[in-house]
Write an enzyme that holds these catalytic residues in place. Structure first.
Site, PDB file in Angstrom:
ATOM      1  N   GLN A   1     -17.461 -49.448 -40.110  1.00  0.00           N
ATOM      2  CA  GLN A   1     -18.830 -49.827 -40.519  1.00  0.00           C
ATOM      3  C   GLN A   1     -20.026 -49.500 -39.632  1.00  0.00           C
ATOM      4  OE1 GLN A   1     -16.547 -51.404 -38.322  1.00  0.00           O
ATOM      5  NE2 GLN A   1     -17.647 -52.306 -36.659  1.00  0.00           N
TER       6      GLN A   1
ATOM      7  N   CYS B   1     -13.188 -69.662 -39.976  1.00  0.00           N
ATOM      8  CA  CYS B   1     -13.030 -69.942 -41.444  1.00  0.00           C
ATOM      9  C   CYS B   1     -14.265 -70.125 -42.187  1.00  0.00           C
ATOM     10  CB  CYS B   1     -12.168 -71.011 -41.859  1.00  0.00           C
ATOM     11  SG  CYS B   1     -12.746 -72.612 -41.318  1.00  0.00           S
TER      12      CYS B   1
ATOM     13  N   GLY C   1     -11.669 -56.758 -42.322  1.00  0.00           N
ATOM     14  CA  GLY C   1     -11.538 -58.199 -42.033  1.00  0.00           C
ATOM     15  C   GLY C   1     -12.641 -58.423 -40.777  1.00  0.00           C
TER      16      GLY C   1
ATOM     17  N   SER D   1      -8.996 -60.035 -35.949  1.00  0.00           N
ATOM     18  CA  SER D   1      -8.062 -59.898 -37.121  1.00  0.00           C
ATOM     19  C   SER D   1      -6.985 -59.229 -37.270  1.00  0.00           C
ATOM     20  CB  SER D   1      -8.790 -60.021 -38.432  1.00  0.00           C
ATOM     21  OG  SER D   1      -9.468 -58.637 -38.712  1.00  0.00           O
ATOM     22  N   GLY D   2      -7.090 -57.980 -36.151  1.00  0.00           N
ATOM     23  CA  GLY D   2      -5.948 -57.005 -36.055  1.00  0.00           C
ATOM     24  C   GLY D   2      -6.256 -56.002 -36.911  1.00  0.00           C
TER      25      GLY D   2
ATOM     26  N   ASP E   1     -11.643 -45.460 -37.052  1.00  0.00           N
ATOM     27  CA  ASP E   1     -11.801 -46.924 -36.713  1.00  0.00           C
ATOM     28  C   ASP E   1     -13.343 -47.291 -36.734  1.00  0.00           C
ATOM     29  OD1 ASP E   1     -10.910 -49.356 -35.855  1.00  0.00           O
ATOM     30  OD2 ASP E   1     -10.667 -48.784 -33.817  1.00  0.00           O
ATOM     31  N   GLU E   2     -13.412 -48.490 -36.731  1.00  0.00           N
ATOM     32  CA  GLU E   2     -14.953 -49.153 -36.604  1.00  0.00           C
ATOM     33  C   GLU E   2     -15.941 -48.346 -37.614  1.00  0.00           C
ATOM     34  OE1 GLU E   2     -15.450 -51.302 -34.805  1.00  0.00           O
ATOM     35  OE2 GLU E   2     -14.279 -51.587 -33.373  1.00  0.00           O
TER      36      GLU E   2
HETATM   37 ZN    ZN Z   1     -12.393 -73.318 -39.451  1.00  0.00          ZN
END
Ligand code: ZN
Length: 211
Positions: free
Chosen positions: A96, A182, A21, A25-26, A93-94
């Site tokens: 990427q 978004c 995510g 985004s948690g 974790d992380e």
């Molecule tokens: Zn938006």
């Protein structure tokens, strides 16, 4: 919301889960939630983090009923093969920030019967897939994509918008550097950036709420 795969341990000994995510985004919280449940089940756990992630100290990631699991900072994925030998569950974790050899390492560990839980950013600040995340998502049995809340419109955010015009892909930042957006608000912001470059100045970003 369905967040965790169901599995039958007697049938399936090793597998890979990916939590992905945008920023805020948690992802890490979800990773820790899964690790905590494994801690309660008295499974042996190790958490790895890439050395590039220096935002926090070598923190004790999990705390539950006095069970503490320290994260281990590793330089390269191959280091995990040895360090994870005694673990039932391997949390990364992380993800990427690791190089492409992580795909091979995760596959090898899963074949050894380990449960691998990876968490990572799936897109960079330009909205393009981040490093090895696409490969990890492909080789995983279970993928969970979590969303943040768009700071502009309150919708579901999947993009990490970088404030300012820095080009470097790895820029570890806090809330004043990035914001979750978004698709529409991310796109609006990117267009604003392009326009400001053309005009040679940085304009205030205004986002329409007409959607
Ligand atoms: Zn938006």
């Amino acid at each position: 919301m369905f967040l965790e795969p169901s599995y039958q341990r007697h049938n399936s000994k090793g597998w890979i889960e990916v939590i992905c995510g945008c920023m805020f985004s948690g992802k890490t919280e979800e990773l820790i939630r899964r690790v905590n449940r494994a801690v309660i089940a008295k499974q042996r756990i190790v958490i790895f983090k890439p050395s590039v992630d220096v935002r926090y100290d070598d923190v004790k990631v999990v705390s539950h009923n006095r069970n503490m699991v320290n994260s281990v900072v590793v330089q390269k994925p191959q280091d995990m093969l040895l360090l994870a030998n005694d673990a039932d569950v391997i949390a990364i974790d992380e993800a990427q920030f690791f190089d492409e050899s992580l795909v091979e390492v995760c596959t090898a560990l899963a074949y050894r019967g380990k449960r691998i839980i990876l968490s990572g950013l799936d897109m960079d600040f330009e909205g393009t897939p981040f490093g090895i995340m696409p490969q990890l998502i492909c080789i995983a049995e279970f993928v969970t994509k979590v969303q943040a809340i768009c700071v502009c419109c309150g919708g579901a955010a999947s993009f990490s918008f970088r404030l300012g015009n820095l080009k470097q892909q790895i820029l570890l930042g806090e809330k004043d550097t990035y914001e979750p957006r978004c698709r529409t608000c991310f796109n609006t912001g990117m267009k604003e950036k392009q326009d400001s470059k053309k005009n040679g100045k940085f304009r205030k970003i205004e986002v329409s709420n007409d959607f």
